[in-house]
Design an enzyme around this catalytic site. Sequence first.
Site, mmCIF file in Angstrom:
data_model
loop_
_atom_site.group_PDB
_atom_site.id
_atom_site.type_symbol
_atom_site.label_atom_id
_atom_site.label_comp_id
_atom_site.label_asym_id
_atom_site.label_seq_id
_atom_site.Cartn_x
_atom_site.Cartn_y
_atom_site.Cartn_z
ATOM 1 C CG HIS A 187 -2.233 0.689 0.675
ATOM 2 N ND1 HIS A 187 -3.453 0.860 1.478
ATOM 3 C CD2 HIS A 187 -2.620 1.214 -0.470
ATOM 4 C CE1 HIS A 187 -4.223 1.439 0.940
ATOM 5 N NE2 HIS A 187 -4.048 1.818 -0.364
ATOM 6 C CE LYS A 203 -9.357 2.947 7.469
ATOM 7 N NZ LYS A 203 -9.530 1.939 6.777
ATOM 8 C CG ASN A 224 -5.957 2.768 10.371
ATOM 9 O OD1 ASN A 224 -5.091 2.520 9.103
ATOM 10 N ND2 ASN A 224 -7.069 2.024 10.725
HETATM 11 MG MG MG Z 1 -5.709 0.465 8.135
#
Ligand code: MG
Length: 516
Positions: free
Chosen positions: A165, A337, A317
């Site tokens: 990511h 989040k 997160n």
């Molecule tokens: Mg995440």
Amino acid sequence: MAITTAAVQALDLLPHSTSLSLVSAKQSLMASIPVFRFLVLLMIVGFCRCVYGWDATTSAPPNIVLIFMDDMGYADPGPFGGDAELTPNLNEMAAEGRRFTDFYVSQSVCSASRASLLTGCYNIRIGIQGALGPKSRIGLNTGEMTIAELCRQKAYATACFGKWHLGHEVPFLPLQHGFDEYFGLPYSNDMWPFHPEVTHLPVEERLRSWPNLPLIENNTVIDAEVTAEDQTQLTRRYTEKAVSFIERNYKRPFFLYLPHSMVHVPLFSGSEFQGKSGKGTFSDVLMEIDWSVGQIVQTLRRFQLENNTLLIFTSDNGPWLSYGNHAGSAAPLREGKGTVFDGGCRVPCIMKWPDRISPGSTCSEPAMTIDLLPTIAELMGGTLPDHPIDGKSISGLMCGEAEIKSPHDALYFYWGPELQAVRSGRWKMHFPHNYRTLNGVPGGKDGMPVKYESSKIGEALFDLSQDPGEEQNVLLMYPAIAEKLRSLATAARTELGDGSTRGSGLRPAGQLESVQ
Ligand code: MG
């Protein structure tokens, strides 16, 4: 280092195993082999001390294993208030290591958080914001130094198994950022044609929004169309890759980065865990993650590496609360989040390193994922990059006594380009900003989210030592504290910017055009 390792192995020594210290090895050598081999060994040790910065007569550089969860809430693991029956291996890890109760990510969303973790920089400094999608043309700039590249300075083996990511195009993949091996999803596991936003649409329209999800090995797509069945096997496959990596590299130092795709929605667990908890899908997935932690620990034990391995477990997160029963919990922290409240940015963190970290201990000083790179650099005697970074070594917080304080005057929390909050010591100040919230409405069910509402907070000061839920605004009671935090924020704005004001210390993300 490769030459050194080969030479030592030629002497039938395992230089990285704490069970075979060089001191005892030297004794056996003196008794059983010719003097010249002993002299060769001394030369090797001296060479390592001079060139590599570690003292082989007293300590070998530690292995680093970094397990990074996706969307795991502060209160999900047993040692942080979660259901302890689901996480026996994490419970054991905490009993044998140190819990960090006030450990943060820089921004409570996937790509931004990972950028900070791996580079030691606030994500805004290096141009990575939010969660990069399948059509993104940017990625982590190859000019940044990652923890993997740092570890390579000392000839560590490096691997990433899981969700990357930080740019899904080849120029941004892990092998271009210091990793020897990679296997995993290039972005979030909900970025596929079954995303809840598009499931009501015809397939062709779905694919325009969310193309098929690829599975990548090294720089090659090995499965262009990940299915739900494939997703049930992700945690097990990442774990098997991790175990194999340790088995193949136990004779040398290694950095293993294991960023799980779970517990991000859509939730999937292996067939042996489906229904196992009796407490729902999220709990089943959590049990499989805990099993994975156990597999890693057992493998380290099998090769007598456990004592000199720094094992870190944390999350990118807080929980994605709009998913209700498919999200975790950040209780008693506020929100989750996608916000700068502690429910979004404060994450569970356990570190275990039997040689250096006191078992069953706790650190409540503020620290952040940006601190891992400079800490690891210090531990291994590595060289930091020439460019500025934001993290500071927390080796004292990891290995020292209870009275050691955080090296940070302040930690900063941006959402996008906007500085929304700052923490200093026990105090956290919010500057006026909008945020998303469920506003007391129940979250979604079984993989379908509910919509967030937008709310606004004005300038507010919270004493987290008394009020971890950020409920009681004490701004008017502590004007001097508020002024101090405002001035700390001013310093950050100069360097990192705020809103439309650009900071002086920003560096660009990698652009696809510029690297091809
Ligand atoms: Mg995440």
